[in-house]
Design an enzyme around this catalytic site. Structure first.
Site, PDB file in Angstrom:
ATOM      1  N   ASN A   1       2.098   2.161   6.924  1.00 59.91           N
ATOM      2  CA  ASN A   1       2.816   1.575   8.059  1.00 59.91           C
ATOM      3  C   ASN A   1       1.987   1.557   9.343  1.00 59.91           C
ATOM      4  OD1 ASN A   1       3.227   4.420   7.702  1.00 59.91           O
ATOM      5  ND2 ASN A   1       4.781   4.388   9.298  1.00 59.91           N
TER       6      ASN A   1
ATOM      7  N   GLU B   1      16.347   7.036   4.141  1.00 57.08           N
ATOM      8  CA  GLU B   1      15.654   6.574   5.338  1.00 57.08           C
ATOM      9  C   GLU B   1      15.553   5.049   5.310  1.00 57.08           C
ATOM     10  OE1 GLU B   1      11.430   7.443   7.693  1.00 57.08           O
ATOM     11  OE2 GLU B   1      11.689   8.076   5.609  1.00 57.08           O
TER      12      GLU B   1
ATOM     13  N   CYS C   1       7.808   6.395  10.804  1.00 59.18           N
ATOM     14  CA  CYS C   1       8.470   7.601  10.303  1.00 59.18           C
ATOM     15  C   CYS C   1       9.223   8.342  11.396  1.00 59.18           C
ATOM     16  CB  CYS C   1       7.446   8.527   9.643  1.00 59.18           C
ATOM     17  SG  CYS C   1       6.094   9.025  10.729  1.00 59.18           S
TER      18      CYS C   1
ATOM     19  N   GLY D   1       3.358  10.091   3.810  1.00 61.52           N
ATOM     20  CA  GLY D   1       4.119   9.150   2.999  1.00 61.52           C
ATOM     21  C   GLY D   1       5.539   9.626   2.799  1.00 61.52           C
ATOM     22  N   SER D   2       6.122   9.270   1.680  1.00 63.24           N
ATOM     23  CA  SER D   2       7.520   9.576   1.415  1.00 63.24           C
ATOM     24  C   SER D   2       7.670  10.970   0.805  1.00 63.24           C
ATOM     25  CB  SER D   2       8.095   8.546   0.441  1.00 63.24           C
ATOM     26  OG  SER D   2       7.525   8.710  -0.848  1.00 63.24           O
TER      27      SER D   2
ATOM     28  N   GLU E   1       2.996  15.080   5.560  1.00 58.06           N
ATOM     29  CA  GLU E   1       3.689  14.404   6.664  1.00 58.06           C
ATOM     30  C   GLU E   1       4.612  13.369   6.050  1.00 58.06           C
ATOM     31  OE1 GLU E   1       3.661  15.411   9.603  1.00 58.06           O
ATOM     32  OE2 GLU E   1       1.929  16.742   9.597  1.00 58.06           O
TER      33      GLU E   1
END
Length: 464
Positions: free
Chosen positions: A125, A342, A254, A198-199, A220
């Site tokens: 992103n 999310e 995020c 990432g996720s 993160e």
């Protein structure tokens, strides 16, 4: 992947790369401060040299303007580099701490040391920021580094590989492009540090891969970040800040507010100001203040969250162009699809509440988020929010902007991540802080030696 990218690297080649980086690290080549500064300055100069290519690549991937790329990607890189170059001599010095009486005469200090061979797995992103800021932390700490950028924005992956692989010794710093097979091959290796953005779902996979090697991991991740508008909130300026923070990068951030809890007494006013701010900015890819959703899969996922019966404003989508217009949903409940995970897109869900206890219960019904935001000037409300609501980082009367202060550590908690970085915290993230006690030789007490008595134990307890 970009069809013009180089042929995918094999697992054997990855093994050889890790082996060579480990040999290079063990040669102590990365330890001298002057070497670290030289490499950081070189990196800074290369970003300047490749700046136009960096802008062009991200525009192809997202339709992202030069202005927004500067603001959210390039300027943060320069800031991190300047902070690192300016402070590395201070950071590497032993840090004195006090010594208890039991260990006198002596002194105690902490020695930062690099961890070794590190792997940074970047996110799609903000591909430059979220890939290269951790790399800077690894470099300033004195490690060797392999960077695996996300393959989803193929052009930005290609230009980062070009910038680094054509200008740095691969034994020191290397980009490995690719997708799941290459990432899997990398995770099969033993690293001394893995940094992943990432996720939470993929974060668990990374953590599991690191576990057999007992590798130090920083994750993160993300979560459903709440923004709470209390009854006394300054609505006009608060909504202005909220809308910018939500729709920058089309919500693919995020730290973006994921949903908004609004006191029932100000709900209508907040909704009206949201629409006012969205219209004022006239968000569109053509205006270069909005970007496309990264790919069709993510477009379909985000678009499916829009309930037409609950759309207050927006809701238009264009799958061919991968564009979802800024959308405000109201009368939302925690059972709606938009509240199940999310959002990571340009949809903002508004929930009404009557009491703080009710709002807090909604927030705490989810996993601990990466960020939390409160819009209020009431001392008691602020104190309760900060003490009762867990989150990684946050802001009061603003959103997202805490990330722009390198004096604040950035990181998650629980499901939203582990570890922290930015500024000096990046140096510590990629270092081991080695504790040292150094004793003098001219005196030695007999207190700790055998032949203990009650009197000896009383003295030990008193001196400890």
């Amino acid at each position: 992947m970009n069809p013009e990218a180089e042929v995918a690297i094999t697992e054997q080649e990855i093994q050889e790369l890790v082996k060579n980086q480990r040999q290079y690290f063990r040669s102590n080549a990365t330890l001298p401060v002057e070497f670290r500064i030289e490499q950081l300055e070189k990196f800074r100069d290369l970003i300047h040299r490749y700046e136009d290519e960096l802008y062009a690549a991200i525009d192809k991937d997202f339709g992202k303007s030069k202005y927004h790329t500067q603001l959210t990607e390039i300027f943060p890189l320069f800031e991190e580099l300047e902070i690192a170059i300016k402070n590395v001599r201070k950071w590497v010095k032993p840090r004195k701490v006090s010594t208890n009486l039991l260990n006198q005469p002596g002194k105690s200090y902490i020695v930062p040391e690099p961890l070794g061979v590190t792997l940074v797995i970047g996110a799609w992103n903000f591909p430059y920021n979220l890939s290269l800021v951790p790399v800077i932390g690894s470099m300033v700490a004195g490690n060797t580094t392999i960077l695996k950028p996300s393959e989803l924005p193929a052009e930005t992956s290609r230009v980062m590989a070009k910038l680094i692989n054509e200008n740095f010794d691969p034994n020191y710093l290397r980009v490995v492009e690719g997708a799941i097979p290459e990432t899997t091959a990398l995770l099969n290796q033993r690293f001394d540090k893995i940094f992943f953005t990432g996720s939470p779902q993929v974060g668990r996979i990374v953590n599991q891969a690191a576990a057999p090697h007992l590798t130090n991991v920083t994750l993160e991740l993300g979560g459903k970040n709440p923004a709470l508008f209390a009854e006394d909130a300054a609505v006009d300026v608060g909504v202005k800040r909220l809308i910018w923070s939500k729709f920058v990068n089309s919500g693919q951030l995020c730290l973006a507010p994921d949903y908004v809890l609004v006191h029932k007494s100000i709900k209508d006013r907040v909704l009206e100001r949201m629409v006012h701010e969205i219209k004022k900015h006239n968000y569109s890819v053509e205006n270069k203040n909005f970007v496309r959703i990264i790919n069709a899969r993510n477009f379909d996922r985000v678009a499916a969250l829009i309930d037409p019966d609950k759309v207050y404003y927006g809701g238009e989508t264009n799958r061919e162009e991968r564009i979802i217009q800024p959308t405000v949903m109201h009368n939302v409940s925690v059972d709606d699809a938009v509240m199940q995970d999310e959002v990571f897109g340009p949809i903002i869900a508004v929930l009404e509440y009557e009491t703080l206890d009710e709002a807090f219960e909604i927030i705490k019904s989810f996993e601990k988020p990466l960020a939390g935001y409160l819009f209020s000037n009431d001392k008691t409300t602020k104190q309760r929010f900060l003490s009762e609501i867990p989150f990684g980082s946050g802001a009061i009367n603003d959103a997202v902007m805490q990330i722009t202060n390198s004096n604040l550590p950035f990181g998650g908690v629980g499901n939203s991540g582990m570890g922290r970085y930015h500024g000096e915290y990046s140096f510590e993230c990629f270092s081991h802080l080695k504790s040292i006690l150094e004793k003098a030789n001219f005196f030695e007490s007999d207190l700790k030696y055998y032949g203990h008595s009650d009197t000896q134990m009383k003295w030990i307890r008193a001196l400890s």
